[in-house]
Design an enzyme around this catalytic site. Structure first.
Site, PDB file in Angstrom:
ATOM      1  N   GLN A 131       8.245 -42.064   3.385  1.00 13.75           N
ATOM      2  CA  GLN A 131       8.982 -41.458   4.273  1.00 13.75           C
ATOM      3  C   GLN A 131       9.077 -39.889   4.046  1.00 13.75           C
ATOM      4  O   GLN A 131       8.920 -39.081   4.768  1.00 13.75           O
ATOM      5  CB  GLN A 131      10.338 -41.925   4.190  1.00 13.75           C
ATOM      6  CG  GLN A 131      11.480 -41.558   5.362  1.00 13.75           C
ATOM      7  CD  GLN A 131      11.348 -42.217   6.595  1.00 13.75           C
ATOM      8  OE1 GLN A 131      10.656 -43.291   6.519  1.00 13.75           O
ATOM      9  NE2 GLN A 131      11.886 -41.771   7.730  1.00 13.75           N
ATOM     10  N   ALA A 161      14.026 -40.079  10.201  1.00 19.99           N
ATOM     11  CA  ALA A 161      15.207 -40.200   9.071  1.00 19.99           C
ATOM     12  C   ALA A 161      14.619 -39.312   7.921  1.00 19.99           C
ATOM     13  O   ALA A 161      13.608 -39.477   7.623  1.00 19.99           O
ATOM     14  CB  ALA A 161      15.777 -41.666   8.989  1.00 19.99           C
ATOM     15  N   SER A 166      16.240 -43.923   6.045  1.00 15.21           N
ATOM     16  CA  SER A 166      15.554 -44.626   7.111  1.00 15.21           C
ATOM     17  C   SER A 166      15.747 -45.880   7.201  1.00 15.21           C
ATOM     18  O   SER A 166      15.506 -46.573   6.108  1.00 15.21           O
ATOM     19  CB  SER A 166      13.961 -44.220   7.279  1.00 15.21           C
ATOM     20  OG  SER A 166      13.469 -44.998   7.862  1.00 15.21           O
ATOM     21  N   HIS A 168      13.524 -48.079   8.005  1.00 12.97           N
ATOM     22  CA  HIS A 168      12.273 -48.516   7.607  1.00 12.97           C
ATOM     23  C   HIS A 168      12.254 -48.812   6.273  1.00 12.97           C
ATOM     24  O   HIS A 168      11.319 -49.492   5.660  1.00 12.97           O
ATOM     25  CB  HIS A 168      11.180 -47.580   8.166  1.00 12.97           C
ATOM     26  CG  HIS A 168      11.028 -47.917   9.442  1.00 12.97           C
ATOM     27  ND1 HIS A 168      10.438 -48.756  10.203  1.00 12.97           N
ATOM     28  CD2 HIS A 168      11.409 -47.094  10.417  1.00 12.97           C
ATOM     29  CE1 HIS A 168      10.311 -48.755  11.656  1.00 12.97           C
ATOM     30  NE2 HIS A 168      11.089 -47.427  11.733  1.00 12.97           N
ATOM     31  N   ASP A 175       8.948 -51.077  14.476  1.00 11.53           N
ATOM     32  CA  ASP A 175       8.744 -50.443  15.579  1.00 11.53           C
ATOM     33  C   ASP A 175       7.772 -51.463  16.430  1.00 11.53           C
ATOM     34  O   ASP A 175       6.728 -51.601  15.821  1.00 11.53           O
ATOM     35  CB  ASP A 175       8.048 -49.028  15.253  1.00 11.53           C
ATOM     36  CG  ASP A 175       9.025 -47.963  14.754  1.00 11.53           C
ATOM     37  OD1 ASP A 175      10.411 -48.085  14.871  1.00 11.53           O
ATOM     38  OD2 ASP A 175       8.729 -46.801  14.218  1.00 11.53           O
ATOM     39  N   GLU A 223      15.654 -44.764  21.206  1.00 13.98           N
ATOM     40  CA  GLU A 223      14.222 -45.181  20.705  1.00 13.98           C
ATOM     41  C   GLU A 223      13.968 -46.692  21.153  1.00 13.98           C
ATOM     42  O   GLU A 223      14.539 -47.810  20.478  1.00 13.98           O
ATOM     43  CB  GLU A 223      13.846 -45.278  19.023  1.00 13.98           C
ATOM     44  CG  GLU A 223      14.056 -43.892  18.595  1.00 13.98           C
ATOM     45  CD  GLU A 223      13.369 -43.911  17.112  1.00 13.98           C
ATOM     46  OE1 GLU A 223      13.396 -44.878  16.545  1.00 13.98           O
ATOM     47  OE2 GLU A 223      13.337 -42.606  16.326  1.00 13.98           O
ATOM     48  N   HIS A 226      12.493 -49.081  18.514  1.00 13.17           N
ATOM     49  CA  HIS A 226      12.973 -49.617  17.157  1.00 13.17           C
ATOM     50  C   HIS A 226      13.923 -50.657  17.349  1.00 13.17           C
ATOM     51  O   HIS A 226      14.958 -50.628  17.633  1.00 13.17           O
ATOM     52  CB  HIS A 226      13.362 -48.331  16.773  1.00 13.17           C
ATOM     53  CG  HIS A 226      13.994 -48.515  15.115  1.00 13.17           C
ATOM     54  ND1 HIS A 226      13.506 -48.013  14.183  1.00 13.17           N
ATOM     55  CD2 HIS A 226      15.013 -49.069  14.566  1.00 13.17           C
ATOM     56  CE1 HIS A 226      13.977 -48.085  13.066  1.00 13.17           C
ATOM     57  NE2 HIS A 226      15.012 -48.772  13.270  1.00 13.17           N
TER      58      HIS A 226
HETATM   59 ZN   LIG Z   1      11.289 -46.903  13.794  1.00 18.11          ZN
END
Ligand SMILES: [Zn+2]
Length: 253
Positions: A131, A161, A166, A168, A175, A223, A226
């Site tokens: 990230q 982020a 994040s 993720h 995603d 988004e 996401h």
């Molecule tokens: Zn995402």
């Protein structure tokens, strides 16, 4: 003679007064200078930190209450818990998710395929180090395009982020695109894949995490690609109420 001496005394008095006034303004100036220097020394000015603090990142607040692993809140105010660890499992291509949600991801992809819709994961679990890499690359990209550091930071934070902030990093977010449309932009909402996800994702425990009308709360742009696992019960409630995760958790407290 008397007149002259009165005049001289008056001049002397005026001179003394103007000397006093000058002295007073010198003292005031000196005091102001001391105050100014003290304030300056206490500012501890750091343009990098200032840039980050100045960025509006939604009205999400720090949430202390723990509602279980599937409702963990990770956003700009709530970093990934320091003791967070995740067991990973591969679900599609080389994409990995928290092993507790792998089955739901596979079921969702398979059922969509049954309905003639191809769901393609393009981003899944991401380490904090990765990230950081992505974040730095994006900031550099904006700077190369002519933006100042602060501007580049603000734009990056709205779309990506900060490391440790994040979803993720949790292994609970995906995603999702489709082979015919693999661009991460709002145009994805016009695809069959989005239509299918919008109608069905909650049945597998997923929510559209950053809705169009909630950017002021999430601090993240719309988004449509996401999705975040919260469990089917919570996902259904969130969808029905039209909440984003921050709002849902707020009313659970
Ligand atoms: Zn995402």
């Amino acid at each position: 003679m008397r007149r002259r001496s009165v005049g001289t005394a008056r001049i002397l008095m005026l001179k003394r007064r103007s000397f006093k006034q000058r002295r007073r303004s010198e003292i005031v100036f000196f005091l102001l200078l001391v105050i100014f220097i003290t304030v300056l020394l206490n500012l501890d000015y750091n343009p990098k930190e200032k840039g980050i603090d100045d960025i509006p990142r939604g009205r999400n607040e720090s949430v202390k209450k723990n509602h279980g692993w599937n409702l963990v809140l990770v956003n700009s105010k709530n970093p990934l818990p320091s003791n967070y660890s995740v067991n990973l499992e591969t679900v599609q291509n080389n994409h990995q998710v928290d092993s507790r949600i792998a089955e739901y991801v596979r079921n969702m992809i398979n059922d969509a395929e049954h309905d003639g819709v191809q769901l393609l994961i393009c981003s899944s679990y991401r380490s904090v180090a990765r990230q950081q890499e992505l974040f730095d690359q994006q900031v550099d990209k904006y700077i190369s395009a002519g933006k100042s550091y602060d501007e580049a930071l603000a734009e990056t934070v709205f779309g990506l982020a900060m490391p440790g902030h994040s979803e993720h990093n949790t292994g609970l977010a995906l995603d999702i695109v489709t082979p015919d449309y693999q661009i991460l932009d709002s145009g994805f909402e016009n695809t069959k894949a989005f239509e299918w996800l919008d109608k069905n994702a909650h049945k597998y425990g997923f929510i559209l995490r950053y809705p169009k009308d909630k950017t002021d709360i999430t601090g993240i742009k719309y988004e449509p690609w996401h999705y975040r696992y919260v469990g089917s019960e919570h996902a259904a409630a969130i969808k029905e109420k039209g909440f984003c995760l921050e709002e849902y958790l707020e009313q659970l407290q």
